[in-house]
Write a protein that holds these residues in place. Structure first.
Motif, PDB file in Angstrom:
ATOM      1  N   CYS A 107       0.488  -1.009   0.260  1.00 17.84           N
ATOM      2  CA  CYS A 107      -0.063   0.255  -0.028  1.00 17.84           C
ATOM      3  C   CYS A 107       0.824   1.085   0.223  1.00 17.84           C
ATOM      4  O   CYS A 107       1.778   1.085   0.996  1.00 17.84           O
ATOM      5  CB  CYS A 107      -0.975  -0.032   1.083  1.00 17.84           C
ATOM      6  SG  CYS A 107      -1.261   1.446   1.896  1.00 17.84           S
ATOM      7  N   ARG A 108       0.259   2.086  -1.391  1.00 19.28           N
ATOM      8  CA  ARG A 108       1.476   3.250  -0.855  1.00 19.28           C
ATOM      9  C   ARG A 108       0.238   4.284  -0.422  1.00 19.28           C
ATOM     10  O   ARG A 108      -1.069   4.416  -1.196  1.00 19.28           O
ATOM     11  CB  ARG A 108       1.962   3.547  -2.253  1.00 19.28           C
ATOM     12  CG  ARG A 108       3.490   3.138  -2.003  1.00 19.28           C
ATOM     13  CD  ARG A 108       4.093   4.087  -2.777  1.00 19.28           C
ATOM     14  NE  ARG A 108       4.275   3.228  -4.405  1.00 19.28           N
ATOM     15  CZ  ARG A 108       5.309   3.211  -4.904  1.00 19.28           C
ATOM     16  NH1 ARG A 108       6.582   3.450  -4.160  1.00 19.28           N
ATOM     17  NH2 ARG A 108       5.407   2.823  -6.499  1.00 19.28           N
ATOM     18  N   VAL A 109       0.318   4.854   0.278  1.00 21.88           N
ATOM     19  CA  VAL A 109      -0.805   6.580   0.582  1.00 21.88           C
ATOM     20  C   VAL A 109      -0.616   7.449  -0.085  1.00 21.88           C
ATOM     21  O   VAL A 109      -0.043   8.166  -0.520  1.00 21.88           O
ATOM     22  CB  VAL A 109      -0.299   6.822   2.225  1.00 21.88           C
ATOM     23  CG1 VAL A 109      -2.030   7.261   2.432  1.00 21.88           C
ATOM     24  CG2 VAL A 109      -0.493   5.527   3.181  1.00 21.88           C
TER      25      VAL A 109
ATOM     26  N   ASP B 270      -6.215   5.132   2.056  1.00 21.02           N
ATOM     27  CA  ASP B 270      -5.487   3.998   1.791  1.00 21.02           C
ATOM     28  C   ASP B 270      -5.459   3.104   2.551  1.00 21.02           C
ATOM     29  O   ASP B 270      -5.534   1.764   2.814  1.00 21.02           O
ATOM     30  CB  ASP B 270      -4.702   4.575   0.543  1.00 21.02           C
ATOM     31  CG  ASP B 270      -5.036   5.175  -0.550  1.00 21.02           C
ATOM     32  OD1 ASP B 270      -5.486   5.289  -1.542  1.00 21.02           O
ATOM     33  OD2 ASP B 270      -4.596   6.763  -0.140  1.00 21.02           O
ATOM     34  N   ALA B 271      -4.750   3.965   3.210  1.00 24.89           N
ATOM     35  CA  ALA B 271      -4.278   3.054   4.918  1.00 24.89           C
ATOM     36  C   ALA B 271      -5.044   1.980   5.586  1.00 24.89           C
ATOM     37  O   ALA B 271      -5.451   1.506   5.833  1.00 24.89           O
ATOM     38  CB  ALA B 271      -3.440   4.089   5.719  1.00 24.89           C
TER      39      ALA B 271
ATOM     40  N   CYS C 136      -6.487  -0.789   3.706  1.00 26.47           N
ATOM     41  CA  CYS C 136      -5.568  -1.847   3.485  1.00 26.47           C
ATOM     42  C   CYS C 136      -4.881  -2.368   5.429  1.00 26.47           C
ATOM     43  O   CYS C 136      -5.121  -3.411   5.642  1.00 26.47           O
ATOM     44  CB  CYS C 136      -3.636  -1.456   2.854  1.00 26.47           C
ATOM     45  SG  CYS C 136      -4.704  -0.858   1.607  1.00 26.47           S
TER      46      CYS C 136
ATOM     47  N   LEU D 227       2.040  -6.451   6.263  1.00 23.80           N
ATOM     48  CA  LEU D 227       1.301  -4.746   4.978  1.00 23.80           C
ATOM     49  C   LEU D 227       2.359  -4.245   5.434  1.00 23.80           C
ATOM     50  O   LEU D 227       3.378  -3.519   5.596  1.00 23.80           O
ATOM     51  CB  LEU D 227       0.511  -4.533   6.135  1.00 23.80           C
ATOM     52  CG  LEU D 227      -0.281  -3.171   5.997  1.00 23.80           C
ATOM     53  CD1 LEU D 227      -0.314  -3.073   3.905  1.00 23.80           C
ATOM     54  CD2 LEU D 227      -1.118  -2.626   6.260  1.00 23.80           C
TER      55      LEU D 227
ATOM     56  N   ILE E  67       3.861  -0.897   3.808  1.00 23.88           N
ATOM     57  CA  ILE E  67       3.084   0.385   3.600  1.00 23.88           C
ATOM     58  C   ILE E  67       3.668   1.669   4.265  1.00 23.88           C
ATOM     59  O   ILE E  67       5.391   1.676   5.016  1.00 23.88           O
ATOM     60  CB  ILE E  67       1.861   1.059   4.432  1.00 23.88           C
ATOM     61  CG1 ILE E  67       1.224   1.842   4.412  1.00 23.88           C
ATOM     62  CG2 ILE E  67       2.489   0.454   5.890  1.00 23.88           C
ATOM     63  CD1 ILE E  67      -0.558   2.166   4.813  1.00 23.88           C
ATOM     64  N   ASP E  68       3.803   3.161   3.135  1.00 25.12           N
ATOM     65  CA  ASP E  68       5.251   3.913   2.421  1.00 25.12           C
ATOM     66  C   ASP E  68       4.770   4.650   4.053  1.00 25.12           C
ATOM     67  O   ASP E  68       5.516   5.486   4.704  1.00 25.12           O
ATOM     68  CB  ASP E  68       5.125   4.474   1.131  1.00 25.12           C
ATOM     69  CG  ASP E  68       3.866   5.002   1.138  1.00 25.12           C
ATOM     70  OD1 ASP E  68       2.319   4.843   1.661  1.00 25.12           O
ATOM     71  OD2 ASP E  68       3.539   6.461  -0.033  1.00 25.12           O
TER      72      ASP E  68
ATOM     73  N   TRP F 257       7.859   0.691   3.550  1.00 29.10           N
ATOM     74  CA  TRP F 257       7.649  -0.224   2.008  1.00 29.10           C
ATOM     75  C   TRP F 257       9.474   0.057   1.749  1.00 29.10           C
ATOM     76  O   TRP F 257      10.020  -0.345   0.971  1.00 29.10           O
ATOM     77  CB  TRP F 257       7.378   1.804   1.429  1.00 29.10           C
ATOM     78  CG  TRP F 257       7.690   1.457  -0.344  1.00 29.10           C
ATOM     79  CD1 TRP F 257       8.283   1.455  -0.858  1.00 29.10           C
ATOM     80  CD2 TRP F 257       6.072   0.683  -1.176  1.00 29.10           C
ATOM     81  NE1 TRP F 257       7.513   1.355  -2.178  1.00 29.10           N
ATOM     82  CE2 TRP F 257       6.277   0.749  -2.132  1.00 29.10           C
ATOM     83  CE3 TRP F 257       4.813  -0.307  -0.552  1.00 29.10           C
ATOM     84  CZ2 TRP F 257       5.445  -0.086  -3.852  1.00 29.10           C
ATOM     85  CZ3 TRP F 257       4.099  -0.354  -1.808  1.00 29.10           C
ATOM     86  CH2 TRP F 257       4.884  -0.148  -2.738  1.00 29.10           C
TER      87      TRP F 257
ATOM     88  N   CYS G  29      -0.489   0.399  -6.879  1.00 31.19           N
ATOM     89  CA  CYS G  29       0.658   0.915  -5.756  1.00 31.19           C
ATOM     90  C   CYS G  29       1.769   0.808  -6.719  1.00 31.19           C
ATOM     91  O   CYS G  29       3.013   0.770  -6.380  1.00 31.19           O
ATOM     92  CB  CYS G  29       0.849   0.812  -4.619  1.00 31.19           C
ATOM     93  SG  CYS G  29       1.013  -0.539  -4.485  1.00 31.19           S
TER      94      CYS G  29
END
Ligand code: TRH
Length: 362
Positions: A16-18, A24-25, A28, A45, A47-48, A69, A88
């Motif tokens: 996941c990239r916000v 988005d977060a 996910c 997960l 995630i950035d 990420w 993403c």
């Protein structure tokens, strides 16, 4: 190795990239939580912006690995199922690891929610990724049995019903959040919207309503309370997802936005007003109408038309038309419609079940 046909994956990686905000977060994180706690999968997960999850899902790290990420650049072992959220773009390192497996993982491209009809036909369509030759499948969340469905935890509706049928529970919950107890003389609403929503016109209109209206607005700063005529606005600290559900359940009407709060308001079985995320070339208005078409199918023609107008007004910043009082005057019919819609959604399998069922077919 990928599990044998007809079984579901044991391990799942979600990427996941916000883009902005919390949606988005939020989506996910919610899916990660459900796959780990209800389906007992090993979930990671990537995630950035992991910090986004601290407030809305404070216990997520107890159930799944939340990985920044940047760590994906050292990625070596792929899970059985790889979910690329909202296109993403998986890092090359991940693609390489996926190609190296004897049997490649199931690769799902989890898309944004839409009620548009094409989602029925585009859902679960595979394609071949040009650079790697890997198979990737589009997964469209949606409202109909032909789509990927909506995220809905297994016990959500039972919890909701218990809470909504128990005024004491609601009072205690409200007390814990410095909110007044339910009062049959008042109309209570929650409000979560984009800066472009016509709040000034809404507040103006509600301040002269025939009954007291209390609006509860989760915010990240400037907490406080303000009364203008019939309207009192309570700016309360931002809630966790779990508490936000309770806020939606305890209100008579919910103003929501984006994707995840919009879905949760539908599952609250209470009337809602949706502030949709603006897209280029007004594409969001097509999305808005597609949802209204489905949502209002069982409403009377009059209600259907005025409700659609009200939803549109809520999405135009310079709007001064006064339909909010009409909305509150029709709360009973709107609540009946919201309940019917929630039952329709509850009867369908949720997104996690559809996702895992889909993996079995491969
Ligand atoms: O935050 P949003 O506007 O999110 C998104 C993103 O902008 C995204 O880029 C866009 O594509 C998408 O909308 C359509 O709205 P959303 O989706 O409702 O997400 C908010 C999240 O915050 C959701 O998980 C619910 C949660 N939330 C809480 O946990 N507590 C709160 O008090 C509130 C108000 C929300």
């Amino acid at each position: 190795m990928r599990p044998a046909p007809n079984s579901t994956p044991d391990s799942i990686d979600i990427f996941c990239r916000v883009i902005d905000n919390l949606g988005d977060a939020g989506v996910c994180g919610r899916l990660t939580h459900q796959l780990a706690t209800e389906h007992h999968k090993t979930v990671r997960l990537f995630i950035d912006q992991p910090a986004c999850l601290n407030q809305i899902l404070p216990d997520l790290a107890q159930h799944a690995a939340i990985i920044p990420w940047s760590e994906a650049l050292r990625y070596t072992d792929t899970a059985d199922l790889v979910i690329e959220a909202f296109a993403c773009d998986l890092p090359d390192r991940v693609l390489t690891a996926m190609m190296k497996r004897t049997i490649p993982p199931v690769w799902i491209d989890l898309e944004y929610l839409t009620a548009e009809k094409w989602a029925d036909t585009c859902h679960a369509i595979p394609s071949t990724h040009p650079m790697t030759g890997l198979k990737k499948t589009l997964f469209f969340p949606g409202f109909t049995p032909l789509t990927g469905g909506l995220i809905r935890e297994r016990d959500l509706i039972a919890h909701r019903n218990r809470f909504q049928n128990n005024p004491q529970d609601q009072t205690s919950w409200r007390q814990a959040h410095n909110l007044p107890p339910p009062d049959p003389d008042c109309i209570d609403g929650s409000i979560f919207c984009y800066p472009g929503a016509p709040c000034a016109a809404l507040f103006d209109d509600l301040s002269t309503y025939s009954r007291p209206v209390r609006l509860f607005q989760p915010v990240t700063h400037d907490y406080g309370q303000e009364t203008r005529g019939a309207l009192t606005l309570y700016r309360i600290p931002f809630l966790s997802q779990k508490d936000y559900d309770r806020l939606l359940w305890t209100c008579d009407v919910n103003f929501v936005r984006g994707e995840d709060s919009f879905v949760r308001a539908q599952l609250a079985g209470r009337p809602l007003l949706w502030n949709i995320y603006v897209q280029e070339e007004q594409a969001h208005l097509v999305k808005l109408d597609a949802f209204l078409d489905l949502y209002t199918t069982a409403f009377s023609e009059d209600l259907r038309k005025t409700l659609a107008k009200t939803f549109h007004l809520w999405n135009e910043i310079h709007q001064t038309d006064k339909l909010w009082r009409w909305y509150l005057d029709h709360l009973q019919q709107l609540t009946e419609g919201a309940n019917r819609w929630s039952v329709y959604l509850e009867m369908q399998p949720d997104l996690s079940d559809r996702l895992l069922e889909f993996c079995k077919t491969l």
